[in-house]
Design an enzyme around this catalytic site. Sequence first.
Site, PDB file in Angstrom:
ATOM      1  N   ASP A   1       0.841  -1.197   0.000  1.00 42.24           N
ATOM      2  CA  ASP A   1       0.000   0.000   0.000  1.00 42.24           C
ATOM      3  C   ASP A   1       0.874   1.245   0.000  1.00 42.24           C
ATOM      4  OD1 ASP A   1      -2.470   1.577   0.392  1.00 42.24           O
ATOM      5  OD2 ASP A   1      -1.734   1.837   2.436  1.00 42.24           O
ATOM      6  N   ALA A   2       1.897   1.246   0.834  1.00 41.91           N
ATOM      7  CA  ALA A   2       2.798   2.397   0.914  1.00 41.91           C
ATOM      8  C   ALA A   2       3.638   2.536  -0.349  1.00 41.91           C
ATOM      9  CB  ALA A   2       3.706   2.264   2.136  1.00 41.91           C
TER      10      ALA A   2
END
Length: 137
Positions: A26-27
């Site tokens: 996600d990051a």
Amino acid sequence: MDYFDLAVHPDQLRAISTLGLAHLGDAVFELMVRSWLCLHGKATNKGLHKATVALVAAPAQARMVQNILPFLTEEETDVYRRGRNVSPHAVPKAASREEYQAATAVEALYGYLWLQGKRERLNELFSLMMGEKQSGT
């Protein structure tokens, strides 16, 4: 350890949960989106934030992931499938269960590739997701 240039041992990589991979992915995906937006002329902070949120939301990821599915290797497809099959505890109101599962799957894949130090492959897949033409294809 250089956390920007990783090459995690396969045994260590297998020990990380699919949700752990998705958390990291996600990051990674958001950082790539932010970079892409800055390089494509989104100048204001408000515009950058709004555009980032729109692109990292589960419905957008679910749409964009369709661009890469035919190009995944068998190993990448397995990671994607594991991510898609994780049972979410909660689904955001703005996304369907299927969209959220697809987003989790692509995030798991991005986390998996990041931990292996496969930046070139991440860039290839990201470009495809963003609808950019690939040279030589």
